[in-house]
Design a protein around this motif. Structure first.
Motif, PDB file in Angstrom:
ATOM      1  N   ASP A 503       0.858  -1.186   0.000  1.00  0.00           N
ATOM      2  CA  ASP A 503       0.000   0.000   0.000  1.00  0.00           C
ATOM      3  C   ASP A 503       0.896   1.238   0.000  1.00  0.00           C
ATOM      4  O   ASP A 503       1.573   1.525   0.989  1.00  0.00           O
ATOM      5  CB  ASP A 503      -0.890  -0.010   1.242  1.00  0.00           C
ATOM      6  CG  ASP A 503      -1.843   1.168   1.293  1.00  0.00           C
ATOM      7  OD1 ASP A 503      -1.609   2.177   0.597  1.00  0.00           O
ATOM      8  OD2 ASP A 503      -2.832   1.089   2.054  1.00  0.00           O
ATOM      9  N   PRO A 504       0.923   2.016  -1.094  1.00  0.00           N
ATOM     10  CA  PRO A 504       1.838   3.162  -1.153  1.00  0.00           C
ATOM     11  C   PRO A 504       1.596   4.188  -0.047  1.00  0.00           C
ATOM     12  O   PRO A 504       2.548   4.792   0.461  1.00  0.00           O
ATOM     13  CB  PRO A 504       1.550   3.767  -2.537  1.00  0.00           C
ATOM     14  CG  PRO A 504       0.927   2.675  -3.324  1.00  0.00           C
ATOM     15  CD  PRO A 504       0.162   1.838  -2.346  1.00  0.00           C
ATOM     16  N   ALA A 507       3.001   2.728   3.277  1.00  0.00           N
ATOM     17  CA  ALA A 507       4.436   2.449   3.319  1.00  0.00           C
ATOM     18  C   ALA A 507       5.213   3.470   4.164  1.00  0.00           C
ATOM     19  O   ALA A 507       6.043   3.079   5.002  1.00  0.00           O
ATOM     20  CB  ALA A 507       4.997   2.364   1.903  1.00  0.00           C
ATOM     21  N   CYS A 524       3.228  -3.731  -7.257  1.00  0.00           N
ATOM     22  CA  CYS A 524       3.159  -2.661  -6.251  1.00  0.00           C
ATOM     23  C   CYS A 524       4.478  -1.920  -6.064  1.00  0.00           C
ATOM     24  O   CYS A 524       4.494  -0.812  -5.506  1.00  0.00           O
ATOM     25  CB  CYS A 524       2.724  -3.234  -4.904  1.00  0.00           C
ATOM     26  SG  CYS A 524       1.133  -4.075  -4.914  1.00  0.00           S
ATOM     27  N   VAL A 528       5.174   2.110  -4.509  1.00  0.00           N
ATOM     28  CA  VAL A 528       5.713   2.204  -3.148  1.00  0.00           C
ATOM     29  C   VAL A 528       7.056   2.928  -3.166  1.00  0.00           C
ATOM     30  O   VAL A 528       7.326   3.789  -2.316  1.00  0.00           O
ATOM     31  CB  VAL A 528       5.844   0.803  -2.515  1.00  0.00           C
ATOM     32  CG1 VAL A 528       6.623   0.869  -1.207  1.00  0.00           C
ATOM     33  CG2 VAL A 528       4.471   0.198  -2.283  1.00  0.00           C
ATOM     34  N   GLU A 531       6.404   6.674  -3.608  1.00  0.00           N
ATOM     35  CA  GLU A 531       5.811   7.319  -2.447  1.00  0.00           C
ATOM     36  C   GLU A 531       6.849   7.528  -1.342  1.00  0.00           C
ATOM     37  O   GLU A 531       6.885   8.586  -0.695  1.00  0.00           O
ATOM     38  CB  GLU A 531       4.633   6.502  -1.926  1.00  0.00           C
ATOM     39  CG  GLU A 531       3.811   7.192  -0.865  1.00  0.00           C
ATOM     40  CD  GLU A 531       3.130   8.451  -1.358  1.00  0.00           C
ATOM     41  OE1 GLU A 531       2.914   9.367  -0.543  1.00  0.00           O
ATOM     42  OE2 GLU A 531       2.818   8.538  -2.570  1.00  0.00           O
TER      43      GLU A 531
END
Length: 548
Positions: A503-504, A507, A524, A528, A531
């Protein structure tokens, strides 16, 4: 000014569980319904009916094996290979084995000799096997849907009808179904822009293959099959939101934005870093060498049980060495999880009996209590594969609960020359004693999927409890912080390998809590990485404090 990519009218959306990130839009095309059983008929010639049963099962088996061969061939096709091709081939082969199961055939033939015609005999046999799996719950219950698909295919073959399968409307579309079988998901064409199902869970084959292909997908979306074909919807595979009633302009805008975002992220490269250079390893979750992709810094979770899920005989030492060595030879570092098996995620060759509550029973490292030879053989094979490849091989045990379990596992692994030994933190007891665990092992890896389930007493497959399984829950973050604090004090790494790691938005929070690595599906990694690069370490710590 209103955002043209948002659905109109407002409030017309549906929601489910997002299982594969990305956004897409298009007209709904629903899966055709399964064949309808005709009224029972008098059986004049049981031998002829039994022959129809056998022919139908053989037809389904042959079709699945042909599709498996095509998927495997596509996976070897070089730059244009489908990312999930090998996964699709393995799943289709496994389904073909089920359709070709002698016990299934014998049950259907027995039903014929009991007076049923061929279609109803097939229905009876498949339903019996399905009910047996469904009653066991957990992972097996999800596999029960596979038998439904095989039943429909066999009955269609018996009735001379086309096999159920994926629609081909001749234009891009969002595929909507009550549920999708592995055979269906593995056969998706490029005209499918997203998947939405009314049933299913985050560990279903639909979710696994959708993530492997980078295809937005939402499961457990109540009411989705009530939408008429042609209804234009948007699908957000991260949030699970479905927008209904989009205009053509909104669809074009959403597709353009998604394409630009994917192109931009595809250019992302390099190791994980915060804006001020603090390193955070970005690793992959894989089930086999076929899942390896460039762009990550190694493998943070090698789910070795995925290699053997459908095996009826225990894999030999030599087979295991070959499977592990293939991964070791292609990755910078690999964290191997020993078999995470039990009655909720069964390995048939283990022969474990059914349990009333599989999630609280013999699973993960606890299998060693009844079958110690299985772990010994696996550790021997991992050590041999590491020696053959000179790999940076780490090994960890799933479902570790006490420091004593961690110590015993570490002794056995180190006795074989494996020097980086860890424990998974999946139950609150392990998180609360993380400092004691780190006296025995070299690292911890937090499995947020199970840790959420056990912390909130909420079945991770239950779509109605998604809010309790949200990784942003402060209680879960506090347990992660316990582990990270213990790691910092001991000078040892603590990573996250559950879905939360991909989940960005989450993270930076995890890094702010003190997590040193994040392991996720390959799709993903770019978001990530990007971000994290936007936040300095101190910003991450502030975000973590706010989230807690």
């Amino acid at each position: 000014m209103a955002d043209p990519t948002q659905p109109a009218p407002p409030g017309a959306g549906l929601a489910g569980l997002g299982v594969s990130q990305g956004r897409a839009a298009g007209p709904v095309v629903r899966m055709a319904p399964p064949p309808v059983l005709p009224d029972p008929r008098q059986v004049a010639d049981p031998g002829a009916e039994a022959a129809m049963v056998v022919k139908a099962l053989e037809s389904v088996t042959a079709d699945l094996r042909q599709r498996a061969a095509t998927a495997a061939r596509d996976a070897r096709g070089g730059d244009n290979a489908a990312p999930a091709g090998d996964d699709a081939a393995e799943i289709l082969d496994a389904l073909a084995m089920i359709a070709d199961d002698p016990m299934l055939r014998e049950d259907a033939e027995a039903a014929v000799h009991g007076g049923l015609d061929a279609p109803h005999a097939l229905d009876t046999a498949f339903t019996h096997h399905r009910d047996t799996l469904a009653a066991l719950g957990g992972y097996l219950a999800e596999r029960a849907a596979d038998l439904d698909d095989l039943k429909h295919r066999a009955i269609a073959a018996c009735l001379g009808l086309p096999m159920p399968g994926i629609p081909a409307p001749g234009h891009p579309y969002v595929l909507v179904a009550e549920d999708l079988s592995p055979a269906d998901t593995a056969g998706l064409g490029t005209d499918v822009v997203a998947l939405v199902t009314e049933k299913g869970g985050p560990t279903s084959h639909t979710a696994i293959l959708a993530r492997g292909r980078g295809l937005p997908a939402v499961v457990a979306c109540a009411g989705i099959t009530a939408l008429a074909d042609g209804t234009v919807i948007s699908v957000d595979g991260k949030t699970g939101q479905i927008g209904v009633g989009l205009t053509d302009e909104a669809v074009a805008e959403l597709r353009r934005n998604d394409r630009e975002e994917r192109d931009r992220l595809a250019k992302s490269s390099g190791p994980g870093r915060t804006a001020d250079g603090h390193p955070v390893k970005l690793l992959l979750n894989i089930g086999s060498a076929a899942d390896l992709r460039p762009g990550a810094e190694g493998v943070g979770l090698f789910r070795t049980e995925f290699l053997f899920l459908d095996r009826k005989q225990a894999p030999s030492f030599e087979e295991q060495v070959a499977a592990y060595a293939e991964v070791f030879a292609r990755a910078e570092m690999v964290v191997v999880r020993t078999l995470d098996a039990g009655t909720d995620k069964p390995l048939p060759f283990l022969g474990l009996p059914p349990e009333p509550n599989p999630a609280l029973g013999i699973r993960g490292l606890r299998v060693d209590r009844v079958l110690p030879d299985v772990l010994d053989t696996q550790l021997d094979a991992i050590a041999e594969a590491a020696r053959m490849t000179s790999a940076d091989a780490w090994v960890m045990a799933p479902m570790v609960t006490t420091p004593a379990e961690a110590a015993a596992f570490a002794r056995r692994a180190r006795a074989r020359g494996l020097t980086r030994v860890g424990a998974m933190v999946e139950v609150p007891a392990a998180a609360l004693l993380a400092d004691r665990l780190l006296e025995e092992v070299d690292f911890l890896s937090i499995g947020t999927n199970d840790l959420s389930q056990y912390t909130f007493a909420a079945d991770r497959q239950h779509p109605g409890l998604a809010d309790l399984l949200d990784p942003w829950q402060p209680a879960l973050l506090k347990l992660i912080a316990f582990c990270a604090d213990a790691g910092r004090a001991a000078g040892k790494p603590v990573g996250v390998c559950g879905e939360a790691a991909g989940d960005p938005q989450l993270a930076p929070v995890l890094v702010g809590l003190g997590v040193t690595s994040l392991s996720m599906a390959a799709v993903c990694v770019p978001s990530v990485r990007e971000e994290l690069s936007r936040h300095a370490l101190e910003d991450c710590r502030k975000l973590a404090a706010q989230a807690r």
